[in-house]
Write an enzyme that holds these catalytic residues in place. Structure first.
Site, short mmCIF file in Angstrom:
data_model
loop_
_atom_site.label_atom_id
_atom_site.label_comp_id
_atom_site.label_asym_id
_atom_site.label_seq_id
_atom_site.Cartn_x
_atom_site.Cartn_y
_atom_site.Cartn_z
N LYS A 107 0.20 4.25 -0.31
CA LYS A 107 -0.43 5.46 0.25
C LYS A 107 -0.14 6.65 -0.67
O LYS A 107 -0.05 6.48 -1.88
CB LYS A 107 0.03 5.67 1.69
CG LYS A 107 -0.16 4.39 2.53
CD LYS A 107 0.02 4.57 3.99
CE LYS A 107 -0.20 3.24 4.69
NZ LYS A 107 -0.11 3.32 6.13
N GLY B 228 2.14 2.26 10.77
CA GLY B 228 3.09 3.35 10.60
C GLY B 228 3.77 3.78 11.89
O GLY B 228 4.43 4.82 11.93
N GLU C 175 -6.78 4.69 7.80
CA GLU C 175 -6.58 6.12 7.57
C GLU C 175 -7.82 6.75 6.96
O GLU C 175 -8.07 7.94 7.17
CB GLU C 175 -5.33 6.32 6.68
CG GLU C 175 -4.06 6.11 7.49
CD GLU C 175 -2.91 5.50 6.72
OE1 GLU C 175 -2.90 5.56 5.49
OE2 GLU C 175 -2.01 4.95 7.38
N GLY D 154 4.89 1.24 4.90
CA GLY D 154 6.24 1.81 4.80
C GLY D 154 7.24 0.90 4.09
O GLY D 154 8.00 1.36 3.23
N ASN E 160 0.87 -1.17 0.00
CA ASN E 160 0.00 0.00 0.00
C ASN E 160 0.91 1.23 0.00
O ASN E 160 1.47 1.58 1.03
CB ASN E 160 -0.89 -0.04 1.26
CG ASN E 160 -1.73 1.22 1.41
OD1 ASN E 160 -1.79 2.05 0.50
ND2 ASN E 160 -2.37 1.36 2.56
N HIS F 119 -9.55 1.25 4.77
CA HIS F 119 -8.27 1.40 5.47
C HIS F 119 -8.45 2.33 6.66
O HIS F 119 -9.22 3.28 6.61
CB HIS F 119 -7.21 1.96 4.51
CG HIS F 119 -5.85 1.93 5.10
ND1 HIS F 119 -5.39 2.91 5.95
CD2 HIS F 119 -4.86 1.02 5.01
CE1 HIS F 119 -4.17 2.60 6.35
NE2 HIS F 119 -3.83 1.45 5.79
N SER G 279 3.20 -2.17 10.44
CA SER G 279 4.65 -2.24 10.72
C SER G 279 5.24 -3.61 10.43
O SER G 279 6.18 -4.03 11.11
CB SER G 279 4.95 -1.78 12.15
OG SER G 279 4.53 -0.44 12.34
N GLU H 179 -5.62 -4.98 10.53
CA GLU H 179 -4.61 -3.95 10.76
C GLU H 179 -4.93 -3.21 12.05
O GLU H 179 -5.76 -2.28 12.06
CB GLU H 179 -4.61 -2.96 9.59
CG GLU H 179 -4.32 -3.60 8.25
CD GLU H 179 -3.73 -2.60 7.27
OE1 GLU H 179 -2.61 -2.81 6.83
OE2 GLU H 179 -4.40 -1.60 6.97
P1 PGA Z 1 2.68 0.20 7.72
O1 PGA Z 1 1.24 0.42 7.04
O2 PGA Z 1 3.25 -1.07 7.17
O3 PGA Z 1 3.47 1.42 7.33
O4 PGA Z 1 2.45 0.14 9.20
C1 PGA Z 1 0.37 -0.68 6.82
C2 PGA Z 1 -0.90 -0.17 6.20
O5 PGA Z 1 -1.33 0.94 6.50
O6 PGA Z 1 -1.53 -0.88 5.37
#
Ligand code: PGA
Length: 256
Positions: free
Chosen positions: A11, A175, A97, A236, A9, A95, A214, A169
């Site tokens: 983003k 993140g 976010e 990330g 992803n 998601h 993460s 998640e």
């Molecule tokens: P992250 O994000 O690996 O940076 O924690 C995962 C996601 O939001 O799908």
């Protein structure tokens, strides 16, 4: 056995040139014979161009969102048919976010409409679920997962298990560098699977449940070793070819 799935992803990151370079390196690193499915989910505006780079490789593309109407006066929105038209095969929906951070504040009803619209267009939803830190601290994690699975899948039927992917998640792990322990992930995934079985029947045993939050090359193997962790949704670590491919390798190793 469920075939592992690793999805990146991106983003709102990278530019077109760097995105094309990254996906080129990922395509080169993912052998067509490898025993996992791999997708990248760039921003809408780059989808067609990134899909073009993946052509002929084992990597496919997905989008980070969709709108649930099929066409009309919905300024700024993109339909599932439009995503299919430019080569997307997967759609990330709900998601955290979008549920919690961006002004849209998506609710479970809207998320359900998006899942259904995505299925109608023949694309595969990656339905994201997960508890916030305060929900975990107040022991509501499993109840939140139950609600989000059931609300997200109202009116959804499947012919085949590959037509739906779930991503667990935990919001507090996205993140932040703080990753769920393998035990926390397994508990959440096993609970999610039992809900899938209750809602969809025995096909629930075959639906892939990804972990996200993460996940990195150095923690992927222990998470992927859990019986109900079938892959990862990677933020990330999906922005660099070596770290993303490191997670893909861990997923391949988990099938051995
Ligand atoms: P992250 O994000 O690996 O940076 O924690 C995962 C996601 O939001 O799908």
């Amino acid at each position: 056995m469920r075939r592992p799935f690793v999805a990146g992803n991106w983003k709102m990151n990278l530019d077109l040139a760097r995105g094309r370079e990254l996906v080129g390196a990922i395509c080169a690193g993912v052998k067509s014979a490898s025993r996992v499915d791999v997708a990248v989910c760039p921003p809408y505006v780059y989808l067609a161009s990134i899909a073009e780079v993946t052509r002929g490789s084992a990597v496919v593309v997905g989008s980070q969102d969709v709108y649930y109407e099929s066409q009309g006066a919905f300024t700024g929105e993109v339909s599932a048919a439009m995503l299919a038209d430019v080569g997307a095969q997967y759609v990330i929906i709900g998601h955290s976010e979008r549920r919690h951070t961006i002004g849209h504040l998506e609710d479970d009803r809207m998320i359900n409409l998006k899942v259904r619209a995505t299925r109608r267009a023949g694309l595969v939803p990656i339905l994201c679920i997960g508890e916030t830190l305060s929900e975990r601290k107040s022991s509501q994690t499993l109840d939140v997962l139950t609600y989000q699975v059931r609300a997200g899948l109202v009116g959804v039927t499947l012919d085949r298990p590959e037509q739906l992917v779930i991503a667990y998640e935990p919001v507090w792990a996205i993140g932040t560098g703080e990753v769920a322990t393998p035990e926390q992930a397994q508990e959440a995934h096993a609970h999610t699977r039992s809900e899938l079985r209750a809602v969809l029947g025995s096909v629930g045993d075959e639906i892939r449940i990804l972990y996200g939050g993460s996940m990195k090359p150095d923690n992927a193997a222990v998470l992927l070793a859990q019986p109900d962790v079938d892959g990862g949704l990677i933020g990330g670590a999906s922005l660099k070819a070596d770290s993303f491919l490191g997670i893909v390798s861990a997923a391949v190793a988990a099938t051995a």
